[in-house]
Design a protein around this motif. Structure first.
Motif, PDB file in Angstrom:
ATOM      1  N   THR A 285      -3.476   4.260  -6.399  1.00 42.34           N
ATOM      2  CA  THR A 285      -3.155   3.184  -7.335  1.00 42.34           C
ATOM      3  C   THR A 285      -3.987   3.402  -8.595  1.00 42.34           C
ATOM      4  O   THR A 285      -5.203   3.301  -8.564  1.00 42.34           O
ATOM      5  CB  THR A 285      -3.462   1.806  -6.726  1.00 42.34           C
TER       6      THR A 285
ATOM      7  N   ASP B  66      -1.908  -5.893  -7.078  1.00 42.84           N
ATOM      8  CA  ASP B  66      -2.626  -4.809  -6.411  1.00 42.84           C
ATOM      9  C   ASP B  66      -3.463  -4.110  -7.471  1.00 42.84           C
ATOM     10  O   ASP B  66      -3.015  -3.933  -8.607  1.00 42.84           O
ATOM     11  CB  ASP B  66      -1.625  -3.833  -5.790  1.00 42.84           C
TER      12      ASP B  66
ATOM     13  N   PHE C 295      -5.756  -8.503  -5.205  1.00 42.22           N
ATOM     14  CA  PHE C 295      -6.313  -7.809  -4.038  1.00 42.22           C
ATOM     15  C   PHE C 295      -7.286  -6.755  -4.545  1.00 42.22           C
ATOM     16  O   PHE C 295      -6.914  -5.875  -5.328  1.00 42.22           O
ATOM     17  CB  PHE C 295      -5.187  -7.183  -3.212  1.00 42.22           C
TER      18      PHE C 295
ATOM     19  N   ALA D 173       3.862  -1.266  -3.779  1.00 48.36           N
ATOM     20  CA  ALA D 173       2.788  -0.346  -4.149  1.00 48.36           C
ATOM     21  C   ALA D 173       2.911   0.952  -3.354  1.00 48.36           C
ATOM     22  O   ALA D 173       3.271   0.938  -2.181  1.00 48.36           O
ATOM     23  CB  ALA D 173       1.433  -1.000  -3.878  1.00 48.36           C
TER      24      ALA D 173
ATOM     25  N   LYS E 198      -5.608  -2.047   0.372  1.00 49.54           N
ATOM     26  CA  LYS E 198      -5.105  -3.064  -0.558  1.00 49.54           C
ATOM     27  C   LYS E 198      -3.589  -2.959  -0.744  1.00 49.54           C
ATOM     28  O   LYS E 198      -2.873  -3.951  -0.634  1.00 49.54           O
ATOM     29  CB  LYS E 198      -5.795  -2.944  -1.926  1.00 49.54           C
ATOM     30  N   SER E 199      -3.110  -1.759  -1.025  1.00 51.59           N
ATOM     31  CA  SER E 199      -1.677  -1.570  -1.279  1.00 51.59           C
ATOM     32  C   SER E 199      -0.849  -1.866  -0.032  1.00 51.59           C
ATOM     33  O   SER E 199       0.217  -2.480  -0.122  1.00 51.59           O
ATOM     34  CB  SER E 199      -1.406  -0.149  -1.771  1.00 51.59           C
TER      35      SER E 199
ATOM     36  N   VAL F 170      -0.712  -5.625   0.231  1.00 53.05           N
ATOM     37  CA  VAL F 170       0.190  -6.165  -0.789  1.00 53.05           C
ATOM     38  C   VAL F 170       1.647  -5.970  -0.359  1.00 53.05           C
ATOM     39  O   VAL F 170       2.471  -6.873  -0.477  1.00 53.05           O
ATOM     40  CB  VAL F 170      -0.087  -5.535  -2.178  1.00 53.05           C
TER      41      VAL F 170
END
Length: 110
Positions: free
Chosen positions: A46, A66, A16, A37, A24-25, A28
């Motif tokens: 991240t 991730d 991702f 995440a 993104k997290s 995920v």
């Protein structure tokens, strides 16, 4: 050999990617069904790629990854971007996550 015994190298790697704080997290975590995440409003939360081996139907055994954002800045940011590019180089499926309130930026298109 069961799905849990499948070596990482034989799994489909799904990464991702996108800018910092694009979601993104959160995505995920939704895909894995876990709080894998860390999610926060702070850009750059991240700092290193986070991976999870699992079964994703109907695909089968996968590794979900991730990544930090592609738009990070500064000396530490450059290291995070380098890690993200390394993940991209070993990914079978790349998922681009974009913040729909901001639209696609140049780094998303890149």
């Amino acid at each position: 050999m069961g799905l849990n015994d499948t070596p990482s190298g034989e799994r489909v790697h799904i990464g991702f990617f996108g800018r910092r704080n694009a979601g993104k997290s959160s995505l995920v975590n939704a895909v894995t069904g876990q709080e894998l995440a860390v999610v926060s409003q702070t850009r750059g939360t991240t700092t290193d790629p986070v991976s999870k081996a699992m079964e994703l139907l109907p695909v089968g055994p996968v590794v979900i990854i991730d990544t930090p954002g592609f738009d990070d800045e500064g000396a530490l940011g450059e290291l995070r971007v380098r890690k993200t590019r390394q993940v991209l180089n070993r990914t079978d499926v790349a998922v681009l996550v974009a913040d729909s309130t901001e639209g696609l930026k140049e780094c998303d298109r890149e």
